[in-house]
Design an enzyme around this catalytic site. Sequence first.
Site, PDB file in Angstrom:
ATOM      1  N   ARG A  37      33.325  33.326  43.544  1.00 23.78           N
ATOM      2  CA  ARG A  37      34.140  32.598  44.525  1.00 23.78           C
ATOM      3  C   ARG A  37      33.295  31.989  45.634  1.00 23.78           C
ATOM      4  NH1 ARG A  37      39.502  36.487  44.751  1.00 23.78           N
ATOM      5  NH2 ARG A  37      40.588  35.343  43.122  1.00 23.78           N
ATOM      6  N   LYS A 189      53.001  41.912  31.802  1.00 24.01           N
ATOM      7  CA  LYS A 189      54.436  41.907  32.088  1.00 24.01           C
ATOM      8  C   LYS A 189      55.065  40.538  31.987  1.00 24.01           C
ATOM      9  CE  LYS A 189      54.587  45.711  35.351  1.00 24.01           C
ATOM     10  NZ  LYS A 189      54.882  45.976  36.752  1.00 24.01           N
ATOM     11  N   GLY A 330      43.407  35.499  36.665  1.00 24.92           N
ATOM     12  CA  GLY A 330      42.257  36.342  37.011  1.00 24.92           C
ATOM     13  C   GLY A 330      41.701  37.100  35.820  1.00 24.92           C
ATOM     14  N   GLY A 353      47.371  33.917  40.744  1.00 21.67           N
ATOM     15  CA  GLY A 353      48.758  33.629  41.119  1.00 21.67           C
ATOM     16  C   GLY A 353      48.972  32.167  41.459  1.00 21.67           C
TER      17      GLY A 353
HETATM   18  P1  ADP Z   1      46.027  37.202  34.209  1.00 21.91           P
HETATM   19  O1  ADP Z   1      45.376  37.893  35.396  1.00 21.91           O
HETATM   20  O2  ADP Z   1      45.020  36.512  33.341  1.00 21.91           O
HETATM   21  O3  ADP Z   1      47.159  36.327  34.622  1.00 21.91           O
HETATM   22  P2  ADP Z   1      47.739  39.460  33.736  1.00 21.91           P
HETATM   23  O4  ADP Z   1      47.356  40.037  35.052  1.00 21.91           O
HETATM   24  O5  ADP Z   1      49.095  38.955  33.548  1.00 21.91           O
HETATM   25  O6  ADP Z   1      46.662  38.356  33.296  1.00 21.91           O
HETATM   26  O7  ADP Z   1      47.566  40.570  32.603  1.00 21.91           O
HETATM   27  C1  ADP Z   1      46.363  41.251  32.394  1.00 21.91           C
HETATM   28  C2  ADP Z   1      46.619  42.668  31.999  1.00 21.91           C
HETATM   29  O8  ADP Z   1      47.486  42.753  30.874  1.00 21.91           O
HETATM   30  C3  ADP Z   1      45.341  43.368  31.591  1.00 21.91           C
HETATM   31  O9  ADP Z   1      45.055  44.384  32.520  1.00 21.91           O
HETATM   32  C4  ADP Z   1      45.658  43.941  30.203  1.00 21.91           C
HETATM   33  O10 ADP Z   1      45.168  45.249  30.018  1.00 21.91           O
HETATM   34  C5  ADP Z   1      47.173  43.937  30.195  1.00 21.91           C
HETATM   35  N1  ADP Z   1      47.689  43.960  28.827  1.00 21.91           N
HETATM   36  C6  ADP Z   1      47.506  43.067  27.858  1.00 21.91           C
HETATM   37  N2  ADP Z   1      48.078  43.469  26.709  1.00 21.91           N
HETATM   38  C7  ADP Z   1      48.649  44.669  26.952  1.00 21.91           C
HETATM   39  C8  ADP Z   1      49.387  45.622  26.146  1.00 21.91           C
HETATM   40  N3  ADP Z   1      49.621  45.412  24.861  1.00 21.91           N
HETATM   41  N4  ADP Z   1      49.813  46.745  26.755  1.00 21.91           N
HETATM   42  C9  ADP Z   1      49.545  46.959  28.053  1.00 21.91           C
HETATM   43  N5  ADP Z   1      48.864  46.122  28.866  1.00 21.91           N
HETATM   44  C10 ADP Z   1      48.414  44.983  28.312  1.00 21.91           C
HETATM   45 MG    MG Z   2      45.935  39.658  36.551  1.00 20.19          MG
END
Ligand code: ADP
Ligand code: MG
Length: 380
Positions: A37, A189, A330, A353
Amino acid sequence: MKPMTLKELDVAGKRVLMRVDFNVPFDGEGKISDDTRIRAALPSIQNVLERGGKVILMSHLGRPKGEVKPEWTLKPCAERLEKLLGEKVNFPEPGGGRLTLLENVRFHTGEEKPESDPGFVEGLAKLGDCYVNDAFGTAHRAHGSTTQLATFFPGKAAMGLLLEKEVTFLGERLKEPKRPFYAIIGGAKISTKIGVIAALLKKVDKLFIGGGMAYTFFKAQGIPIGESIHEDAFLDEARQLMEDDKIVLPLDCVTTKGVVTFPEGISEGAEGMDIGPKTVEMLKRELPKAETLLWNGPLGVFEMPAYAKGTQAVAQLLAGLESCRIIGGGDSVAAIQQAGLQERFTHLSTGGGASLEFIEKGTLPGLDALVLAKNSAPVL
Ligand code: ADP
Ligand code: MG
């Protein structure tokens, strides 16, 4: 309407107040563990210095919630910046040099709640002759230094080079994408991504779902998911989204007790952790057909090597394509960095976000504030 750009701003001999995102991670010993960053802000800082301006940087770090908490000082960032630029950095107050980093703006309540202490932003405004926002990662927050401050600089408030780049890729390139346009959405989620999924369905030609959120979609169809992560409160919404045949769910998954396929599903006591080999093969066939690809959210629990294969396979696959490939989020960006593939993408978004909110709504409070400052400029 687009905000002013840094290039359009007259900075020669001016004090440029610049909001950056130096909210970097630290290791257990208090050392910066990833300075991406800080590096991302260098082009805008250098641009102003090269054109004869002075730079006064503002950033937040962590969540000190309006209190002075020494563990959240920006001093380590001032030192890192000094090393990266080879230029003296005044900290925490402006001094003799050309470059200053102020202390953590979130040490003041007026940052997160500008109405509680308007004096805070007024005080900041006095330090500069013009304003630049280059903090994409916080542009979805209506805070003192991200939105309020712009109102003090009509006709003299611009987006920095990083913010401009994000707006170009996540905004313009996705607004009129080259087709076919495919998106891949994963992550833990569905609740955090439901807005972006709904918005993307209006734009994409196909939307591939993976990660933890897939299990809410399976459960909504009555398919057994064992102990997999899911959100019962979103079953109805998942069912509604599924009516759109652009959504493509995994064909199989790796569970804590081996690989299972759908629609058979997962038996009790097992938990879905990653997309399975058939899904990876399907993605290998499908994704190269796209001219534009957007990926957000890991497809499995990629932090654990046993369940990182699906995410890594897709990272490798996308890295080898020639199409426009944009990554936001992220953890998705972390997964690509884990594989050392960051140079191979069209655009890696620096804001988690913020990138989701921007894709969903097409604008952000930080950008709106800059547009407002442009429109309220006196016409000469
Ligand atoms: P980003 O930061 O790229 O937007 P998110 O924060 O939405 O992504 O999601 C990332 C998290 O999702 C990771 O910590 C990963 O471990 C979790 N994750 C992915 N697949 C699963 C799963 N099948 N069960 C539980 N957690 C999961
Ligand atoms: Mg995330």
